[in-house]
Design a protein around this motif. Sequence first.
Motif, short mmCIF file in Angstrom:
data_model
loop_
_atom_site.label_atom_id
_atom_site.label_comp_id
_atom_site.label_asym_id
_atom_site.label_seq_id
_atom_site.Cartn_x
_atom_site.Cartn_y
_atom_site.Cartn_z
N LEU A 178 0.81 -1.22 0.00
CA LEU A 178 0.00 0.00 0.00
C LEU A 178 0.85 1.27 0.00
N GLN A 179 2.16 1.12 0.06
CA GLN A 179 3.03 2.28 0.26
C GLN A 179 3.11 3.20 -0.95
N HIS A 180 3.03 2.64 -2.16
CA HIS A 180 3.28 3.44 -3.36
C HIS A 180 2.26 3.11 -4.45
N SER A 181 2.00 4.09 -5.30
CA SER A 181 1.27 3.81 -6.53
C SER A 181 2.13 2.91 -7.41
N PHE A 182 1.52 2.21 -8.36
CA PHE A 182 2.27 1.29 -9.19
C PHE A 182 1.76 1.35 -10.62
N LYS A 183 2.59 0.89 -11.55
CA LYS A 183 2.23 0.90 -12.96
C LYS A 183 1.56 -0.41 -13.36
N ALA A 184 0.48 -0.27 -14.14
CA ALA A 184 -0.23 -1.43 -14.68
C ALA A 184 -0.45 -1.24 -16.17
N TRP A 185 -0.56 -2.35 -16.90
CA TRP A 185 -0.70 -2.35 -18.35
C TRP A 185 -2.19 -2.23 -18.70
N ILE A 186 -2.60 -1.04 -19.13
CA ILE A 186 -4.01 -0.74 -19.40
C ILE A 186 -4.15 -0.19 -20.81
N ASN A 187 -4.92 -0.88 -21.64
CA ASN A 187 -5.16 -0.44 -23.01
C ASN A 187 -3.87 -0.12 -23.77
N GLY A 188 -2.90 -1.00 -23.60
CA GLY A 188 -1.66 -0.90 -24.37
C GLY A 188 -0.66 0.12 -23.88
N GLU A 189 -0.82 0.61 -22.65
CA GLU A 189 0.15 1.55 -22.10
C GLU A 189 0.25 1.38 -20.58
N TRP A 190 1.39 1.80 -20.04
CA TRP A 190 1.58 1.70 -18.59
C TRP A 190 0.97 2.90 -17.91
N ARG A 191 0.05 2.64 -16.99
CA ARG A 191 -0.63 3.71 -16.27
C ARG A 191 -0.39 3.56 -14.76
N LEU A 192 -0.37 4.68 -14.07
CA LEU A 192 -0.15 4.69 -12.63
C LEU A 192 -1.46 4.40 -11.91
N ILE A 193 -1.43 3.42 -11.00
CA ILE A 193 -2.61 2.96 -10.28
C ILE A 193 -2.45 3.20 -8.78
N GLN A 194 -3.50 3.68 -8.15
CA GLN A 194 -3.50 3.84 -6.70
C GLN A 194 -3.85 2.50 -6.04
N PRO A 195 -3.03 2.01 -5.10
CA PRO A 195 -3.34 0.71 -4.48
C PRO A 195 -4.65 0.75 -3.71
N TYR A 196 -5.31 -0.37 -3.71
CA TYR A 196 -6.60 -0.57 -3.05
C TYR A 196 -7.63 0.45 -3.50
N SER A 197 -7.72 0.60 -4.82
CA SER A 197 -8.71 1.48 -5.43
C SER A 197 -9.63 0.67 -6.34
N ASP A 198 -10.68 1.34 -6.87
CA ASP A 198 -11.58 0.75 -7.86
C ASP A 198 -12.21 -0.55 -7.35
N ARG A 199 -12.95 -0.43 -6.26
CA ARG A 199 -13.66 -1.57 -5.68
C ARG A 199 -14.54 -2.24 -6.73
N GLU A 200 -14.53 -3.57 -6.77
CA GLU A 200 -15.29 -4.31 -7.76
C GLU A 200 -15.86 -5.58 -7.13
N ASN A 201 -17.09 -5.90 -7.45
CA ASN A 201 -17.73 -7.09 -6.91
C ASN A 201 -17.57 -8.24 -7.91
N ILE A 202 -16.93 -9.32 -7.46
CA ILE A 202 -16.58 -10.45 -8.33
C ILE A 202 -17.27 -11.72 -7.84
N ASN A 203 -17.69 -12.53 -8.78
CA ASN A 203 -18.34 -13.80 -8.45
C ASN A 203 -17.29 -14.91 -8.35
N PHE A 204 -17.01 -15.34 -7.12
CA PHE A 204 -16.06 -16.41 -6.86
C PHE A 204 -16.82 -17.73 -6.66
#
Length: 370
Positions: A178-204
């Motif tokens: 949780l200490q730092h933002s991180f880069k993720a591969w989104i739509n063909g480019e590296w974007r900075l992501i805030q940890p523990y963001s974008d809550r999503e409900n998933i069917n497990f």
Amino acid sequence: MTQRVLILGGRGRIGSAVANDILTHTQAEITITGRSLSTQKAVNLALGDRVRFLVLNLEDVDKLRSAIAQSDLIIHCAGPFNYRDTQVLEICIDQGVNYLDVSDHRSYTQKALNLHSKALEAGITAVINTGIFPGISNSLVRQGVEQFDHPEKIHLSYLVSGSGGAGVTVMRTTFLGLQHSFKAWINGEWRLIQPYSDRENINFPPPYNHSNVYWFDMPETITLPHSFPTVKTVITKFGSIPDFYNHLTWIAAHIFPQWLMQQGYMIEFLAHVSHLMTDFTNIFSGIGVAVRAEVTGQKNGKNVVYYSTIGYENTATASGIGAGSIAKLLLEGKLKKPGVLPVELALSTDLFTQIMAERGIEIKENWHSY
């Protein structure tokens, strides 16, 4: 001759789970290391007659080098891996000894991958990021990607009940993430992501069913885009049960001052408090794990979604299965891939489904069009 496995950091719950899997499924002898004799009491193994304990500090390079030289396989379980350098892997390369680890931090992953050419030249197989996530999760993705003519998006979701049966080290790793933002591969480019963001409900899979997950920095975030170049998006999300742990983690990521979360004493405080809390809630929540690997892309000219799921009643044991099953393949000579490789490049789908079936882990698969 009897094969010898050296497990660094094997006294912990994940290290012990790895050892138990190897003891159950092979005839190898195991040496488990710890920093002092007092830690030997923490080793809890089902089959102890083929196990010995070695006092070893990783900073004692001469003793480390000697222990590696006497082994046929090295398994690195001494986390947290964001603190670790690649000295163990480098010694394995120098001495021609196969290596695998349960590393779970992108900084270590990148440093290890930088040694690929040296490992390839030495002819050793080094498999990194084994365990449950990363590990089994990566192989679920590979299995899914291979179903497509043109895979485009990967969405990995992980869910852990309570402590997952793991110790303070795993709690520590969570808060370090949780200490730092991180880069993720989104739509063909590296974007900075805030940890523990974008809550999503998933069917497990049952008994978890619909549960909440959040963005979390994992090694798969950087290895999967390189392993599967046609994929344009890789999402890795994590959640806890009970759900109020998610809210507490969100507060730590978004409300606590960033400078405070970057202090070692704060990480230690949160890790130990969380471990005490989960020791109580484990009674009600259990300590299981669920993984959902979803791949979107084109198959036979149609846009389709494929997803696979697994569940296991003990997260730490599942991590042991992920690493231990690969260790067995290395010891048997069934897995020979010189170089430093993440799980999804080292392990074929045929071998993956075989070792999961051997351990009674059911992979459920589903398709739908969109």
